[in-house]
Design an enzyme around this catalytic site. Structure first.
Site, PDB file in Angstrom:
ATOM      1  N   PRO A   1     -10.024  19.222  -5.819  1.00  0.00           N
ATOM      2  CA  PRO A   1     -10.043  19.585  -4.394  1.00  0.00           C
ATOM      3  C   PRO A   1      -8.824  20.424  -4.037  1.00  0.00           C
ATOM      4  CG  PRO A   1     -10.304  17.199  -4.726  1.00  0.00           C
ATOM      5  CD  PRO A   1      -9.837  17.777  -6.019  1.00  0.00           C
TER       6      PRO A   1
ATOM      7  N   TYR B   1       3.310  14.612  -9.028  1.00  0.00           N
ATOM      8  CA  TYR B   1       1.878  14.560  -8.686  1.00  0.00           C
ATOM      9  C   TYR B   1       1.108  15.616  -9.481  1.00  0.00           C
ATOM     10  CZ  TYR B   1      -2.380  14.933  -5.807  1.00  0.00           C
ATOM     11  OH  TYR B   1      -3.686  14.982  -5.368  1.00  0.00           O
TER      12      TYR B   1
ATOM     13  N   ASN C   1     -11.511   8.227  -8.472  1.00  0.00           N
ATOM     14  CA  ASN C   1     -11.010   8.961  -7.309  1.00  0.00           C
ATOM     15  C   ASN C   1      -9.675   8.425  -6.787  1.00  0.00           C
ATOM     16  OD1 ASN C   1     -11.370  10.420  -4.525  1.00  0.00           O
ATOM     17  ND2 ASN C   1     -11.189   8.233  -4.028  1.00  0.00           N
TER      18      ASN C   1
HETATM   19  N1  LIG Z   1      -6.546  15.063   0.258  1.00  0.00           N
HETATM   20  C1  LIG Z   1      -6.345  16.105  -0.517  1.00  0.00           C
HETATM   21  O1  LIG Z   1      -6.009  17.197  -0.041  1.00  0.00           O
HETATM   22  C2  LIG Z   1      -6.546  16.025  -1.998  1.00  0.00           C
HETATM   23  C3  LIG Z   1      -6.411  17.219  -2.732  1.00  0.00           C
HETATM   24  C4  LIG Z   1      -6.580  17.175  -4.114  1.00  0.00           C
HETATM   25  C5  LIG Z   1      -6.869  15.981  -4.734  1.00  0.00           C
HETATM   26  N2  LIG Z   1      -6.973  14.848  -3.994  1.00  0.00           N
HETATM   27  C6  LIG Z   1      -7.264  13.607  -4.720  1.00  0.00           C
HETATM   28  O2  LIG Z   1      -8.439  13.023  -4.215  1.00  0.00           O
HETATM   29  C7  LIG Z   1      -8.364  11.602  -4.346  1.00  0.00           C
HETATM   30  C8  LIG Z   1      -8.631  10.943  -2.998  1.00  0.00           C
HETATM   31  O3  LIG Z   1      -7.696  11.463  -2.076  1.00  0.00           O
HETATM   32  P1  LIG Z   1      -7.774  11.190  -0.505  1.00  0.00           P
HETATM   33  O4  LIG Z   1      -7.257  12.408   0.142  1.00  0.00           O
HETATM   34  O5  LIG Z   1      -9.108  10.651  -0.136  1.00  0.00           O
HETATM   35  O6  LIG Z   1      -6.653  10.059  -0.409  1.00  0.00           O
HETATM   36  P2  LIG Z   1      -6.482   8.796   0.584  1.00  0.00           P
HETATM   37  O7  LIG Z   1      -5.048   8.434   0.489  1.00  0.00           O
HETATM   38  O8  LIG Z   1      -7.040   9.110   1.919  1.00  0.00           O
HETATM   39  O9  LIG Z   1      -7.387   7.690  -0.094  1.00  0.00           O
HETATM   40  C9  LIG Z   1      -7.050   7.152  -1.357  1.00  0.00           C
HETATM   41  C10 LIG Z   1      -7.728   5.804  -1.523  1.00  0.00           C
HETATM   42  O10 LIG Z   1      -7.337   5.305  -2.811  1.00  0.00           O
HETATM   43  C11 LIG Z   1      -6.947   3.947  -2.660  1.00  0.00           C
HETATM   44  N3  LIG Z   1      -5.973   3.607  -3.697  1.00  0.00           N
HETATM   45  C12 LIG Z   1      -4.687   4.030  -3.813  1.00  0.00           C
HETATM   46  N4  LIG Z   1      -4.094   3.464  -4.851  1.00  0.00           N
HETATM   47  C13 LIG Z   1      -5.018   2.654  -5.432  1.00  0.00           C
HETATM   48  C14 LIG Z   1      -4.993   1.773  -6.538  1.00  0.00           C
HETATM   49  N5  LIG Z   1      -3.874   1.616  -7.256  1.00  0.00           N
HETATM   50  N6  LIG Z   1      -6.108   1.102  -6.857  1.00  0.00           N
HETATM   51  C15 LIG Z   1      -7.235   1.247  -6.114  1.00  0.00           C
HETATM   52  N7  LIG Z   1      -7.306   2.043  -5.024  1.00  0.00           N
HETATM   53  C16 LIG Z   1      -6.213   2.732  -4.701  1.00  0.00           C
HETATM   54  C17 LIG Z   1      -6.328   3.862  -1.282  1.00  0.00           C
HETATM   55  O11 LIG Z   1      -6.338   2.516  -0.800  1.00  0.00           O
HETATM   56  C18 LIG Z   1      -7.251   4.780  -0.485  1.00  0.00           C
HETATM   57  O12 LIG Z   1      -8.362   4.096   0.039  1.00  0.00           O
HETATM   58  C19 LIG Z   1      -6.981  11.311  -4.929  1.00  0.00           C
HETATM   59  O13 LIG Z   1      -7.070  11.184  -6.327  1.00  0.00           O
HETATM   60  C20 LIG Z   1      -6.197  12.552  -4.578  1.00  0.00           C
HETATM   61  O14 LIG Z   1      -5.113  12.768  -5.428  1.00  0.00           O
HETATM   62  C21 LIG Z   1      -6.816  14.841  -2.653  1.00  0.00           C
END
Ligand SMILES: NC(=O)c1ccc[n+]([C@@H]2O[C@H](COP(=O)([O-])OP(=O)(O)OC[C@H]3O[C@@H](n4cnc5c(N)ncnc54)[C@H](O)[C@@H]3O)[C@@H](O)[C@H]2O)c1
Length: 265
Positions: free
Chosen positions: A191, A162, A90
């Site tokens: 998502p 991205y 994730n």
């Molecule tokens: N929020 C959205 O709208 C959305 C939409 C599509 C996909 N996503 C994907 O869902 C996933 C989670 O997104 P989110 O919105 O919860 O993001 P977020 O930024 O709120 O949380 C991401 C988490 O990943 C951790 N992280 C970042 N880089 C890291 C690394 N190198 N090693 C270990 N941990 C690391 C961060 O510390 C954080 O806790 C991501 O892959 C994101 O691309 C999010």
């Protein structure tokens, strides 16, 4: 019914946002958890919440952009719990940049976590899962769930690096599903626009570039959602639990949009 009773699940980037919600939903379904994140304090806080639900949790503070750390996080799961049943890749990062303004450093930062990092975390997880017995009689020996994005379905302005990283996640999911069948299932969730810290960052960076008030980009995105509301992390946990459960044992190589209908494909 506890769909994941006694399973061992590891979620990367589980210190907040989507990863934390998935980890907690797995704990509610009876799984023991390895909570991993770059941010150790957040990971510890989520692990506390997991334990309060009556299951065991382990914390691993590490960076998934380093394959050695991903191998160590999987080894930690195996040491503590003897196996790894479910791996959720994730952890992810984003930067809002026009294609012309995207630097090699921007590109590398995003790919290092979202594509290269995910690839080697998946490899480490699969190596462990392929050496262990099946989760239960007649079942695979492990399940991998990658968090992609609807941005991986087609190129996105201002998010080109991205979107490319997330297209890679969909491709890696399909390749891994074929290589590891019938021993593992590998699927992805895409998502939409979820109200997490990541979207706060997207809105901040994009609104600044467009010189519009904070919140504008987010509100525009939400207005385009057919289901007529903002997506929350809770909207993703049903699919995450389903894909980890026995009910999805015959599903592999798929990437599911969970986005309120933003992308229909
Ligand atoms: N929020 C959205 O709208 C959305 C939409 C599509 C996909 N996503 C994907 O869902 C996933 C989670 O997104 P989110 O919105 O919860 O993001 P977020 O930024 O709120 O949380 C991401 C988490 O990943 C951790 N992280 C970042 N880089 C890291 C690394 N190198 N090693 C270990 N941990 C690391 C961060 O510390 C954080 O806790 C991501 O892959 C994101 O691309 C999010």
């Amino acid at each position: 019914m506890n769909k994941l009773n006694g399973n061992v699940a590891l979620v990367t980037g589980a210190g907040r946002g989507i990863g934390a919600a998935i980890a907690l939903s797995y704990a509610r379904a009876g799984a023991n958890l390895v909570i991993t994140d770059l941010d150790e304090a957040n990971a510890r806080a989520v692990a506390e919440q997991v334990r309060a639900l009556g299951v065991a949790s382990e914390v691993f503070a590490g960076d998934v952009s380093d394959p050695a750390q991903s191998a160590a996080m999987v080894a930690r799961a195996a040491e503590r719990f003897g196996r790894l049943d479910v791996l959720v890749n994730n952890a992810g990062v984003i930067r809002v940049r026009s294609l012309l303004d995207t630097t090699p450093a921007d590109w590398d930062f995003i790919q290092a976590v979202n594509a290269r990092g995910l690839f080697f975390a998946l490899q480490a997880g699969a190596r462990q899962m392929l050496t262990q017995s099946s989760i239960a009689e007649g079942r695979p020996s492990g399940k991998i769930i990658n968090i992609a994005s609807i941005a991986g379905r087609n190129g996105r302005p201002m998010l080109s690096a991205y979107a490319a990283s997330k297209a890679a996640v969909i491709s890696i999911t399909q390749a891994a599903a074929q290589e590891f069948a019938p021993n593992l299932t590998v699927n992805a969730i895409c998502p939409g626009a979820v109200g997490t810290d990541m979207w706060t960052q997207i809105d901040r960076e994009w609104s600044a570039l467009r010189q519009v008030p904070l919140g504008t980009v987010w509100q525009e995105r939400v207005r385009g959602v057919p289901m007529k509301r903002a997506q929350t992390v809770a909207d993703l946990t049903g699919m995450a639990v389903f894909l980890a459960s026995a009910e999805a044992d015959f599903i592999t190589g798929q990437s599911y949009n969970v986005d309120g209908g933003l992308v229909m494909s």
